[in-house]
Structures are given as C-alpha cells and as structure tokens.
Design a protein around this motif. Structure first.
Motif, mmCIF file in Angstrom:
data_model
loop_
_atom_site.group_PDB
_atom_site.id
_atom_site.type_symbol
_atom_site.label_atom_id
_atom_site.label_comp_id
_atom_site.label_asym_id
_atom_site.label_seq_id
_atom_site.Cartn_x
_atom_site.Cartn_y
_atom_site.Cartn_z
ATOM 1 N N ILE B 48 -8.125 1.160 -0.994
ATOM 2 C CA ILE B 48 -7.097 1.179 -0.385
ATOM 3 C C ILE B 48 -6.421 2.745 -1.271
ATOM 4 C CG2 ILE B 48 -6.075 0.540 -2.696
ATOM 5 C CD1 ILE B 48 -3.939 -0.396 -0.416
ATOM 6 N N ASP B 49 -6.080 3.636 -0.621
ATOM 7 C CA ASP B 49 -4.833 4.702 -1.129
ATOM 8 C C ASP B 49 -3.315 4.586 -0.792
ATOM 9 O OD1 ASP B 49 -5.349 6.719 2.204
ATOM 10 O OD2 ASP B 49 -4.430 4.767 1.749
ATOM 11 N N ILE B 50 -3.189 5.911 -1.746
ATOM 12 C CA ILE B 50 -1.939 5.767 -2.416
ATOM 13 C C ILE B 50 -0.956 7.644 -2.356
ATOM 14 C CG2 ILE B 50 -2.221 5.745 -4.540
ATOM 15 C CD1 ILE B 50 0.391 3.461 -4.313
ATOM 16 N N ARG B 51 -0.180 7.723 -1.548
ATOM 17 C CA ARG B 51 -0.176 8.932 -1.591
ATOM 18 C C ARG B 51 1.716 9.219 -2.651
ATOM 19 N NH1 ARG B 51 -3.018 9.335 2.152
ATOM 20 N NH2 ARG B 51 -2.948 8.973 4.620
ATOM 21 N N SER B 52 1.428 10.531 -3.836
ATOM 22 C CA SER B 52 2.479 10.157 -4.280
ATOM 23 C C SER B 52 4.076 10.098 -4.277
ATOM 24 C CB SER B 52 2.838 11.717 -5.241
ATOM 25 O OG SER B 52 2.811 12.862 -4.405
ATOM 26 N N ASN B 53 4.191 10.224 -3.422
ATOM 27 C CA ASN B 53 5.602 9.942 -2.863
ATOM 28 C C ASN B 53 5.829 8.657 -2.846
ATOM 29 O OD1 ASN B 53 4.207 8.967 -0.413
ATOM 30 N ND2 ASN B 53 5.390 10.720 1.408
ATOM 31 N N MET B 54 4.591 8.220 -2.787
ATOM 32 C CA MET B 54 4.855 5.792 -2.710
ATOM 33 C C MET B 54 4.874 5.552 -3.934
ATOM 34 S SD MET B 54 2.951 5.242 0.362
ATOM 35 C CE MET B 54 3.577 3.420 0.790
ATOM 36 N N ASP B 55 5.461 3.887 -4.775
ATOM 37 C CA ASP B 55 5.081 4.022 -5.603
ATOM 38 C C ASP B 55 3.823 2.901 -5.702
ATOM 39 O OD1 ASP B 55 8.515 3.559 -6.325
ATOM 40 O OD2 ASP B 55 6.760 2.077 -5.132
ATOM 41 N N LYS B 56 3.986 2.038 -4.125
ATOM 42 C CA LYS B 56 3.424 0.950 -4.248
ATOM 43 C C LYS B 56 2.897 1.175 -2.885
ATOM 44 C CE LYS B 56 4.269 -4.055 -4.365
ATOM 45 N NZ LYS B 56 5.247 -5.229 -4.185
ATOM 46 N N THR B 63 -3.277 -4.639 -3.758
ATOM 47 C CA THR B 63 -1.860 -4.043 -4.030
ATOM 48 C C THR B 63 -2.697 -2.263 -5.364
ATOM 49 O OG1 THR B 63 -0.618 -5.804 -3.125
ATOM 50 C CG2 THR B 63 0.637 -4.122 -4.328
ATOM 51 N N VAL B 64 -1.459 -1.138 -4.878
ATOM 52 C CA VAL B 64 -1.699 -0.569 -5.564
ATOM 53 C C VAL B 64 -0.355 0.186 -6.272
ATOM 54 C CG1 VAL B 64 -2.066 1.228 -3.596
ATOM 55 C CG2 VAL B 64 -2.799 2.114 -5.978
ATOM 56 N N LEU B 65 -0.346 0.403 -7.492
ATOM 57 C CA LEU B 65 1.059 0.769 -8.271
ATOM 58 C C LEU B 65 0.446 2.640 -8.640
ATOM 59 C CD1 LEU B 65 2.287 -2.570 -9.327
ATOM 60 C CD2 LEU B 65 2.299 -1.590 -7.360
ATOM 61 N N LEU B 66 2.176 3.179 -7.985
ATOM 62 C CA LEU B 66 1.157 4.339 -8.936
ATOM 63 C C LEU B 66 3.258 4.439 -9.748
ATOM 64 C CD1 LEU B 66 0.289 7.167 -8.841
ATOM 65 C CD2 LEU B 66 2.091 7.965 -6.804
ATOM 66 N N LEU B 75 -5.044 -1.187 -9.842
ATOM 67 C CA LEU B 75 -5.515 -1.842 -8.777
ATOM 68 C C LEU B 75 -4.937 -3.346 -9.173
ATOM 69 C CD1 LEU B 75 -6.557 -2.113 -6.089
ATOM 70 C CD2 LEU B 75 -8.686 -2.004 -6.853
ATOM 71 N N GLN B 76 -4.104 -4.013 -7.900
ATOM 72 C CA GLN B 76 -4.195 -5.966 -8.571
ATOM 73 C C GLN B 76 -5.498 -5.722 -7.427
ATOM 74 O OE1 GLN B 76 -0.415 -6.259 -8.623
ATOM 75 N NE2 GLN B 76 0.504 -5.349 -9.951
ATOM 76 N N ILE B 77 -5.848 -7.125 -7.620
ATOM 77 C CA ILE B 77 -6.067 -8.052 -6.753
ATOM 78 C C ILE B 77 -6.020 -9.658 -6.492
ATOM 79 C CG2 ILE B 77 -8.902 -8.998 -5.426
ATOM 80 C CD1 ILE B 77 -9.839 -6.683 -7.408
ATOM 81 N N ALA B 78 -5.560 -10.190 -6.049
ATOM 82 C CA ALA B 78 -4.596 -11.240 -5.294
ATOM 83 C C ALA B 78 -6.306 -12.071 -5.564
ATOM 84 C CB ALA B 78 -3.987 -11.400 -4.700
ATOM 85 N N ALA B 79 -5.651 -13.175 -6.040
ATOM 86 C CA ALA B 79 -7.044 -14.623 -5.924
ATOM 87 C C ALA B 79 -8.217 -14.137 -5.853
ATOM 88 C CB ALA B 79 -6.549 -15.049 -4.124
#
Lengths: 118, 111
Positions: B48-56, B63-66, B75-79
């Motif tokens: 997964i990736d995320i750009r700096s204009n996002m926080d989730k 789920t990635v949180l920035l 990086l959150q991995i569920a179950a």
C-alpha cells in the motif's frame, strides 16, 4: 504490476571471479534499478540503469565493481566483478512504471539473485 | 542525509489479532510513502502507498497512517493471518529521488 524475472536465481562463486545477473521485464518501463540486500538487512540502491547511457551510481558503488548495461527498455544486466565474500548478498532488480492512477511512478521488484562468494 | 527507520525490529502477533508496524522518517520533503512485504526468498511486494496530502489510506485488511508532524508512518494489518508472516519495509521518496528503505520489521504470526 510488472512481471520481472532474474537469472540466475542463485549462485555460488569463487573469490576473484565475476558474475553477470540478468533482469527481464515483461513490458517497457521508464526506469530500472539494481539493489543489494545483505543478509538480514534492508535494501540499498546500487545504481539506476539508464537506457542508452552509463548507469548512475549511488555513493559507495562504482562502475568498475558493478558494471551495468541496459540495451533496451525491458532488459538490464548487473555484473559483480572480482568478487569477495563481502559481496555475498541478494541482488534485486527493480523497475518503475508510470501509474495512470496518479502522478507517481510505481516501483516493482524482481525475485532477487542470491549470491554466495566463497 | 535521508534516513528511514523502524521502532521495532521484530513483532510477534497471535493469529487473528491486529498488527501495527511503525516507521519513522527524517526527510520532511518526502511526499510519497510505500509499504513493502518481503517473504523469505522473494523480492519485496508492494502492499500500500500513501501520498503526503493524505493521513490515512485503507486497503484490504491493511491501513496506512501518516503523521507528517512527527514524521511517522504505520502499517496496520487487521486479523493477522499466518500468511502475513514476512519482513515489512517502509520506503519514502520525494519527487524523482530514489526510494529510501527502512531497516525492516519481521512479523511472526503465532497460530
């Protein structure tokens, strides 16, 4: 995603010899890179393989030790020259392809070549 | 220079629990972040990736949180499942600079 193959997948080599690793991708890509991953470590960029010109090397890596070729947009080779046991590592080819979904390029990795130098 | 590091080198999680893998970065100019999963004997695989204009950003079970204020990525991995056992790397870049990889966290899932 891009399908990347590397040859050989692994090799055991003698000190002082050289090994050439091949990387083939199933589609034309903008950029190709070579990384080294020493045992239990993270990935370190060796160089960017430029099509039609000399590769761009990162600090600590030189062309005489790691000559690179990129004759076209789908193929590159990395040679590990005059090997020593310190060169034992996994060598990974990576490609970058423009993502239509955004303004950034996506980067994919090959399976790696596991090199052991005796 | 740039550096990307991780808080925990190893993480053991019970199957079915959630996993959280953390990453700190130092280059405030970084604007694109990626999590990779590397299984034994394989190359890193994009998660997964995320750009700096996002926080989730959410994907399938991940789920990635920035947090740009403290330069922290998670990086959150569920179950968590046995198939999630691997080494996870965060990587960062700014514009056209090459990816810089963190040290990696080994996730072990206990059945």
């Amino acid at each position: 995603s891009a399908v990347i193959s590397q040859k050989p997948s692994r090799d055991i080599c003698q000190r002082g010899t050289s090994l050439t690793i091949q990387c083939q991708v199933d589609s034309q890509v903008t950029m190709m890179f070579w990384y080294r991953q020493q045992p239990g470590q993270s990935l370190t960029l060796i160089a960017t393989a430029n099509q039609g010109s000399e590769a761009t090397y990162e600090s600590g890596f030189v062309i005489d030790k790691f000559p690179i070729s990129r004759p076209n947009l789908t193929f590159s080779t990395l040679t590990v020259s005059n090997m020593s046991p310190e060169d034992s590592s996994i060598y990974l080819c990576s490609v970058e392809r423009f993502s239509l979904a955004g303004s950034y390029n996506e980067q994919f990795f090959g399976p790696g070549t596991r090199l052991t130098v005796l | 220079g740039e550096s990307v590091g991780l808080h925990l080198p190893t993480l053991s999680v019970q199957e079915g629990d959630n996993s959280i893998i953390n990453c700190a970065y130092s280059n405030s100019a970084s604007d694109y972040f990626i999590w990779y999963k590397q299984e034994s004997g394989k190359g890193p695989q994009f998660i997964i990736d995320i750009r700096s204009n996002m926080d989730k950003r959410q994907g399938q079970r991940v789920t990635v949180l920035l947090n740009k204020t403290v330069k922290h990525l998670s990086l959150q991995i569920a179950a968590t499942q046995p198939g999630d056992s691997a080494v996870y790397f965060c990587a960062q870049t700014s514009g056209n600079t090459p990816l810089v990889f963190g040290k990696g966290t080994r996730l072990s899932v206990i059945a």
